[in-house]
Design a protein around this motif. Structure first.
Motif, PDB file in Angstrom:
ATOM      1  N   UNK A   1       0.932  -1.331   0.633  1.00 39.13           N
ATOM      2  CA  UNK A   1      -0.514  -0.502  -0.251  1.00 39.13           C
ATOM      3  C   UNK A   1       0.902   1.614  -0.199  1.00 39.13           C
ATOM      4  N   UNK A   2       1.663   1.203   0.884  1.00 44.36           N
ATOM      5  CA  UNK A   2       2.362   1.940   0.655  1.00 44.36           C
ATOM      6  C   UNK A   2       4.294   2.999  -0.689  1.00 44.36           C
ATOM      7  N   UNK A   3       3.990   1.458  -1.073  1.00 46.69           N
ATOM      8  CA  UNK A   3       4.537   1.472  -2.367  1.00 46.69           C
ATOM      9  C   UNK A   3       4.382   2.488  -3.510  1.00 46.69           C
ATOM     10  N   UNK A   4       2.382   1.541  -3.531  1.00 45.18           N
ATOM     11  CA  UNK A   4       1.821   2.244  -4.204  1.00 45.18           C
ATOM     12  C   UNK A   4       1.291   4.097  -4.118  1.00 45.18           C
ATOM     13  N   UNK A   5       1.121   3.979  -3.026  1.00 50.28           N
ATOM     14  CA  UNK A   5       1.047   5.601  -2.593  1.00 50.28           C
ATOM     15  C   UNK A   5       2.615   6.591  -3.191  1.00 50.28           C
ATOM     16  N   UNK A   6       3.945   6.012  -2.922  1.00 51.83           N
ATOM     17  CA  UNK A   6       4.615   6.810  -3.440  1.00 51.83           C
ATOM     18  C   UNK A   6       4.704   6.707  -5.029  1.00 51.83           C
ATOM     19  N   UNK A   7       4.802   5.599  -5.386  1.00 54.09           N
ATOM     20  CA  UNK A   7       4.673   5.877  -7.063  1.00 54.09           C
ATOM     21  C   UNK A   7       3.945   6.552  -7.702  1.00 54.09           C
ATOM     22  N   UNK A   8       2.350   7.360  -7.188  1.00 51.19           N
ATOM     23  CA  UNK A   8       1.329   8.248  -7.400  1.00 51.19           C
ATOM     24  C   UNK A   8       1.911   9.569  -6.950  1.00 51.19           C
ATOM     25  N   UNK A   9       2.651   9.642  -6.135  1.00 51.54           N
ATOM     26  CA  UNK A   9       3.471  10.680  -5.257  1.00 51.54           C
ATOM     27  C   UNK A   9       4.760  11.355  -6.322  1.00 51.54           C
ATOM     28  N   UNK A  10       5.482  10.096  -6.863  1.00 55.31           N
ATOM     29  CA  UNK A  10       5.844  11.197  -8.010  1.00 55.31           C
ATOM     30  C   UNK A  10       5.595  10.630  -9.235  1.00 55.31           C
ATOM     31  N   UNK A  11       4.476  10.208  -9.406  1.00 58.11           N
ATOM     32  CA  UNK A  11       3.780  10.206 -10.776  1.00 58.11           C
ATOM     33  C   UNK A  11       3.276  11.605 -11.016  1.00 58.11           C
ATOM     34  N   UNK A  12       2.468  11.940  -9.655  1.00 61.07           N
ATOM     35  CA  UNK A  12       2.039  13.716  -9.650  1.00 61.07           C
ATOM     36  C   UNK A  12       2.861  14.145 -10.113  1.00 61.07           C
ATOM     37  N   UNK A  13       4.304  14.488  -9.470  1.00 57.31           N
ATOM     38  CA  UNK A  13       5.696  15.335  -9.940  1.00 57.31           C
ATOM     39  C   UNK A  13       5.684  15.867 -10.877  1.00 57.31           C
ATOM     40  N   UNK A  14       5.865  14.460 -11.684  1.00 56.60           N
ATOM     41  CA  UNK A  14       6.759  14.153 -12.840  1.00 56.60           C
ATOM     42  C   UNK A  14       5.444  15.814 -13.317  1.00 56.60           C
ATOM     43  N   UNK A  15       4.638  15.000 -13.604  1.00 58.81           N
ATOM     44  CA  UNK A  15       3.278  15.387 -14.839  1.00 58.81           C
ATOM     45  C   UNK A  15       3.447  17.270 -14.234  1.00 58.81           C
ATOM     46  N   UNK A  16       3.883  17.454 -13.146  1.00 56.95           N
ATOM     47  CA  UNK A  16       3.657  18.800 -12.659  1.00 56.95           C
ATOM     48  C   UNK A  16       4.810  19.762 -13.249  1.00 56.95           C
ATOM     49  N   UNK A  17       6.370  18.898 -12.792  1.00 53.88           N
ATOM     50  CA  UNK A  17       7.135  19.184 -14.086  1.00 53.88           C
ATOM     51  C   UNK A  17       7.278  19.367 -15.470  1.00 53.88           C
ATOM     52  N   UNK A  18       6.782  18.440 -15.933  1.00 54.36           N
ATOM     53  CA  UNK A  18       6.082  18.449 -17.274  1.00 54.36           C
ATOM     54  C   UNK A  18       5.396  19.475 -17.538  1.00 54.36           C
ATOM     55  N   UNK A  19       4.649  19.982 -16.999  1.00 53.12           N
ATOM     56  CA  UNK A  19       3.225  21.254 -17.702  1.00 53.12           C
ATOM     57  C   UNK A  19       4.513  22.770 -17.160  1.00 53.12           C
ATOM     58  N   UNK A  20       5.097  22.871 -16.159  1.00 53.99           N
ATOM     59  CA  UNK A  20       6.112  23.415 -15.664  1.00 53.99           C
ATOM     60  C   UNK A  20       7.077  23.746 -16.964  1.00 53.99           C
ATOM     61  N   UNK A  21       8.043  22.904 -17.185  1.00 56.85           N
ATOM     62  CA  UNK A  21       8.820  22.753 -18.816  1.00 56.85           C
ATOM     63  C   UNK A  21       7.951  23.591 -20.038  1.00 56.85           C
ATOM     64  N   UNK A  22       6.423  23.100 -20.373  1.00 56.30           N
ATOM     65  CA  UNK A  22       6.228  23.070 -21.107  1.00 56.30           C
ATOM     66  C   UNK A  22       5.794  24.996 -21.058  1.00 56.30           C
ATOM     67  N   UNK A  23       5.543  25.426 -20.364  1.00 52.96           N
ATOM     68  CA  UNK A  23       4.774  26.826 -20.271  1.00 52.96           C
ATOM     69  C   UNK A  23       6.270  27.862 -20.279  1.00 52.96           C
ATOM     70  N   UNK A  24       7.449  27.114 -19.732  1.00 53.84           N
ATOM     71  CA  UNK A  24       8.360  28.063 -19.689  1.00 53.84           C
ATOM     72  C   UNK A  24       8.992  27.458 -20.868  1.00 53.84           C
ATOM     73  N   UNK A  25       8.626  26.686 -21.980  1.00 55.39           N
ATOM     74  CA  UNK A  25       9.211  26.631 -23.096  1.00 55.39           C
ATOM     75  C   UNK A  25       8.197  27.867 -23.761  1.00 55.39           C
ATOM     76  N   UNK A  26       6.628  28.004 -23.644  1.00 58.42           N
ATOM     77  CA  UNK A  26       5.784  28.723 -24.526  1.00 58.42           C
ATOM     78  C   UNK A  26       6.329  30.285 -24.178  1.00 58.42           C
ATOM     79  N   UNK A  27       6.871  30.240 -22.794  1.00 61.10           N
ATOM     80  CA  UNK A  27       6.908  31.913 -22.570  1.00 61.10           C
ATOM     81  C   UNK A  27       7.982  31.936 -24.002  1.00 61.10           C
ATOM     82  N   UNK A  28       8.827  31.181 -23.512  1.00 56.20           N
ATOM     83  CA  UNK A  28      10.505  31.511 -23.928  1.00 56.20           C
ATOM     84  C   UNK A  28       9.970  32.185 -25.877  1.00 56.20           C
TER      85      UNK A  28
END
Length: 81
Positions: free
Chosen positions: A1-28
Motif C-alpha cells: 500500500x505504501x509503495x503504491x502511494x509513493x508511486x502516485x506521488x512521483x507520478x504527480x510530481x513528474x506531471x507537474x514538472x512537464x507542465x512547468x517545462x512546457x509553460x517555460x518553453x511557450x513563454x520563451x
C-alpha cells in the motif's frame, strides 16, 4: 500500500514538472516572437512609473534610431531637468 502511494506521488510530481517545462518553453517562444514589442512596452511602463507621462517622446521600437547602438551618454537625453 505504501509503495503504491509513493508511486502516485512521483507520478504527480513528474506531471507537474512537464507542465512547468512546457509553460517555460511557450513563454520563451512568445518572448522571442514579440521581443521588440514587449521591450518597448516595458520601457514605456518603466518611464511612466518613473514619472514621465508623455509617451509621445518615445520612438517606435521598429525605428532605426531606437535600435541603434546606444552609449552611456544617451541615457540622460529626454529627461526633465
Amino acid at each position: 500500500m505504501l509503495k503504491q502511494k509513493l508511486k502516485q506521488l512521483g507520478q504527480g510530481m513528474t506531471e507537474y514538472i512537464i507542465i512547468v517545462a512546457l509553460i517555460a518553453i511557450a513563454a520563451i517562444a512568445i518572448y522571442g516572437f514579440f521581443g521588440d514589442t514587449i521591450r518597448g512596452q516595458m520601457g514605456i511602463m518603466t518611464a511612466e512609473l518613473a514619472g514621465t507621462t508623455n509617451t509621445a517622446d518615445f520612438e517606435d521600437v521598429q525605428d532605426e534610431a531606437s535600435t541603434a547602438q546606444r552609449g552611456l551618454t544617451d541615457f540622460s537625453q529626454n529627461t526633465a531637468e
